[in-house]
Write an enzyme that holds these catalytic residues in place. Structure first.
Site, short mmCIF file in Angstrom:
data_model
loop_
_atom_site.label_atom_id
_atom_site.label_comp_id
_atom_site.label_asym_id
_atom_site.label_seq_id
_atom_site.Cartn_x
_atom_site.Cartn_y
_atom_site.Cartn_z
N ASP A 266 0.87 -1.17 0.00
CA ASP A 266 0.00 0.00 0.00
C ASP A 266 0.92 1.24 0.00
O ASP A 266 2.12 1.14 0.26
CB ASP A 266 -0.96 -0.01 1.20
CG ASP A 266 -2.21 0.82 0.90
OD1 ASP A 266 -2.13 1.72 0.04
OD2 ASP A 266 -3.26 0.59 1.53
C1 NOJ Z 1 -4.12 3.80 0.12
C2 NOJ Z 1 -5.26 2.83 0.22
O1 NOJ Z 1 -5.21 2.14 1.44
C3 NOJ Z 1 -5.33 1.82 -0.92
O2 NOJ Z 1 -6.53 1.11 -0.79
C4 NOJ Z 1 -5.21 2.52 -2.24
O3 NOJ Z 1 -5.35 1.59 -3.28
C5 NOJ Z 1 -3.88 3.24 -2.29
N1 NOJ Z 1 -3.80 4.22 -1.22
C6 NOJ Z 1 -3.65 3.91 -3.62
O4 NOJ Z 1 -4.44 5.02 -3.76
#
Ligand code: NOJ
Length: 724
Positions: A266
């Site tokens: 993430d």
């Molecule tokens: C943080 C989020 O937790 C995740 O779900 C997302 O895909 C990413 N950022 C990218 O934006």
């Protein structure tokens, strides 16, 4: 849809050849994802990086022209001309917006609602140059304080697994990498939705059995449906962050689930291993995460900056780097970008097309849940004068939902517009009443709304959260209606009562809200969730009776925050709350049952269940053995309508206590007035299995009860069988 082995073999051959020409810098570049400004990225940074081949994929930029331009430069100017994969969080639509995933799950209709909305979302995103989405989020959540509950499919493993598979199939279509489709990514592996206290990013502490039986299966469903990428969660699991958790990423994901695809951290999660206190600096964080199994780092340079040195020092094995790079190149091959790196700019004409709006409305009307309808106050007759009250009434953003991508609020059909379209402008008056989160003018405006009741035949409230109140980093400790909205309902409902005018409340929110304190003040309640671009029309379809509401809750609605975590498939305990004596598992100040149970929802018609039959009363231990279950369902009212027939089981005695009820099947059927249909289910031996104390998946011999139910709190027919 399984990815054909032949295609993977072909992709591997291609990747191996390409890798022969790549330097270590380029290889690590393939493992590095660049991001836009939200992720701290700037164009100049990209300029510095791409010529050396240090950018493998690109997050959160969109637009065919722009991406074609970036792609052209990458392909012309980098050493091996490798195109980038453009990724975007396409969660519930791209331009045309669909209900949020939680709202979609209220439909209990994954194979139409989730699949068709993902299909349209994929088509629009593809037109904008995107090839990879970070969805579906298949995190089970039993805690509505957690803002990201809006992005998942509720509290149940079986229901979420169905939505997981259907969404992957919607995004990826019949063939991975085909035109107008996106690669899916199952996230967040795993247990993110169980953060302590419902506080986003917080720790998770749970038994390995609950992990495997409740939280992991929706990921398996995604992979079985052909999902080839997976994103680990931000949180720590029993003290070890998921981003560097070898047990989760290797034993469970790769070995147990047989996942062969690409993992991506993430955003920023690898750098966060430092504040997680499992390493001292970013270099150690890279070592931990990469060696645990993270192929791609989302958001920038720690891999570019550290992997070459870690390889040199013998802390990362070059073979592991090669294996990760091969997986990424296989992914790119499967995505079709070597063959078709660019997108036809004309495709963007499909944004908000009449067909996409039609699907959005069809999907949206299947989701709202009718919680209450005293005296059949809904549907509303044609010529009634409607007073629409509440801050969501004419808000084009609130009903879109919290992760609506590059949607355009101006394209939204608000509740007001929807009612005017259906009932005529002359029949609808709007009074905002108050703001969503509170403002100085609220008292004055509440008074105005109450005064307006005298002109109305019926009051319709549109209350709830604005779209930014749920979603990432938006946990709430108080999940009642925000601001002065409860006061608004009380004041207007009181004025209505005096004038004999009935009231209907519609709730728009990203999570279940506590409505226990005011629900008796209104005649009907429709829990609408967040419905997307065509939300207002979908609402009008329902309250006019053009469509008979068919939504059912996918998460319990608690009476108060004190009941959280609140979920139906709990254990009996040694002292269940039977009201027999004082020493029982209960609250002294509140019932333990939620205000509305999982699976609950009303219709404008009624249904009757008869004739529950089991094909046999004994099942063997053969994993392929099964019992067929059938039940007759009849529409006993005078309107056509859909019923969601729910099948639960209970394993009566186990070596570990088993839940009082577990959903193992459901079917949504349409019945004309008086019509009767037989619904059939298959219960397999493997459906009965659970993880025992010794971590073995077992179906234990003994008695099982089958319950055909209207919802988790209301079973209507029972049968039993034995596993021998
Ligand atoms: C943080 C989020 O937790 C995740 O779900 C997302 O895909 C990413 N950022 C990218 O934006």
């Amino acid at each position: 849809m399984k990815i054909e082995t032949r295609k993977i073999e072909q992709a591997k051959e291609f990747a191996e050849k390409l890798m022969e020409k790549m330097t270590l810098t380029e290889k690590v570049g393939q493992l590095s994802q660049f991001g836009n400004s939200i992720y701290g990225g700037v164009e100049s940074f990209f300029e510095d990086h791409y010529p050396e081949g240090k950018v493998g994929s690109y997050l959160s930029i969109h637009g065919a022209q722009k991406l074609n331009g970036v792609q052209k430069r990458l392909m012309e100017e980098t050493p091996n001309h490798i195109p980038a994969l453009f990724a975007y969080d396409v969660i519930h639509g791209f331009k045309t917006t669909f209900p949020t995933p939680l709202t979609q799950s209220f439909s209990w209709d994954p194979w139409y609602v989730a699949k068709e909305s993902a299909k349209v979302a994929a088509k629009e995103a593809y037109a904008a140059g995107i090839r990879w989405t970070f969805a579906p989020m298949v995190d089970i959540s039993r805690d509505p304080r957690w803002g990201r509950i809006m992005e998942g499919y509720g509290e149940d493993t079986y229901l979420t697994s169905e939505f997981s598979a259907a969404t992957v199939e919607g995004f990826q279509g019949d063939e991975i990498g085909a035109e107008d489709t996106l690669l899916a990514c199952a996230k967040h592996f795993v247990t993110y939705g169980a953060c302590i206290g419902g506080r986003d990013y917080n720790s998770v502490d749970m038994s390995l059995q609950t992990l495997l039986d409740v939280y992991v299966p929706p990921f398996k469903a995604a992979f079985d449906a052909g999902c080839f990428t997976c994103m680990p969660a931000f949180n720590d699991f029993n003290g070890v962050p998921c981003t560097c958790n070898k047990y989760l990423l290797q034993d469970v994901l790769r070995k147990e689930l047989g996942f062969k695809g690409v993992t991506i951290s993430d955003a920023g999660a690898i750098a966060e291993l430092v504040p997680h206190n499992v390493c001292a600096n970013i270099k150690e964080a890279v070592e931990l995460a990469f060696n645990a199994g993270i192929d791609i780092i989302m958001a920038f340079d720690p891999y570019n900056d550290n992997i070459p040195a870690l390889v040199e020092e013998g802390k990362i094995d070059i073979k592991d780097v090669d294996a990760a790079v091969e997986r990424v190149l296989v992914l790119k091959f499967l995505a079709g970008i070597f063959e078709k790196p660019f997108v036809d700019e004309k495709k963007q004409e499909c944004f908000f097309s009449p067909e996409h709006r039609r699907v959005s409305r069809e999907v949206a009307k299947r989701c709202p849940v009718l919680l209450k309808n005293d005296n059949g106050i809904l549907p509303i007759d044609e010529n009634k004068k409607i007073l629409l009250v509440g801050p969501i009434g004419d808000d084009p953003k609130a009903i879109l939902g919290g992760w609506a991508g590059p949607c355009e609020p101006a394209q939204t059909i608000t509740v007001l517009a929807g009612l005017e379209n259906r009932f005529g402008k002359e029949n609808v008056t709007f009074s905002m009443g108050c703001s969503i989160e509170g403002s100085e003018e609220d008292n004055e405006n509440i008074k105005k709304a109450a005064d307006a009741v005298s002109e109305a035949d019926i009051v319709v409230f549109a209350v709830g959260e604005h779209s930014g109140m749920a979603g990432e980093a938006n946990s709430r400790s108080d999940i009642s209606l925000p601001g002065m909205q409860e006061k608004l309902i009380e004041a207007v409902a009181e004025a209505s009562k005096q004038k004999g005018v009935p009231c209907v409340a519609m709730i728009f929110s990203g999570r279940p809200l506590t409505i226990f304190s005011w629900r008796d003040k209104v005649d009907a309640i429709l829990f609408a969730g967040q419905l997307g671009t065509e939300g207002g029309n979908a609402i009008a379809d329902i309250i006019s009776g053009d469509y008979n509401p068919s939504g059912r809750l996918s998460c319990s609605i608690p009476c108060s925050e004190g009941q959280i975590p609140c979920y139906y498939n709990s254990l009996n305990t040694g002292r269940p709350a039977l009201g027999k004596w004082v020493f029982e598992s209960k609250y002294r100040d509140l019932q333990i049952e939620p205000a509305y149970a999982f699976g609950y929802g009303l219709s404008y018609t009624t249904f009757e269940y008869t004739d529950l039959k089991l094909s046999k009363d004994k099942m063997s231990q053969d994993p392929d053995d099964y019992i067929s279950v059938s039940v007759d369902v009849k529409n006993t009212g005078d309107r056509a309508g859909e019923e969601v027939v729910q099948l639960y089981i209970r394993d009566m005695i186990g070596s570990r206590a088993r839940p009082m009820k577990e959903l193992k099947g459901f079917d949504k059927i349409m019945l004309a007035p008086g019509e009767k249909k037989t619904v059939e289910f298959t219960l397999k031996n493997s459906d009965l299995a659970f993880t025992d104390w010794n971590m073995n998946k077992v179906t234990e011999p003994g008695n099982f009860t089958v319950m055909i139910s209207k919802n988790a709190a209301e079973s209507v027919l029972f049968a039993s069988f034995k596993v021998e």
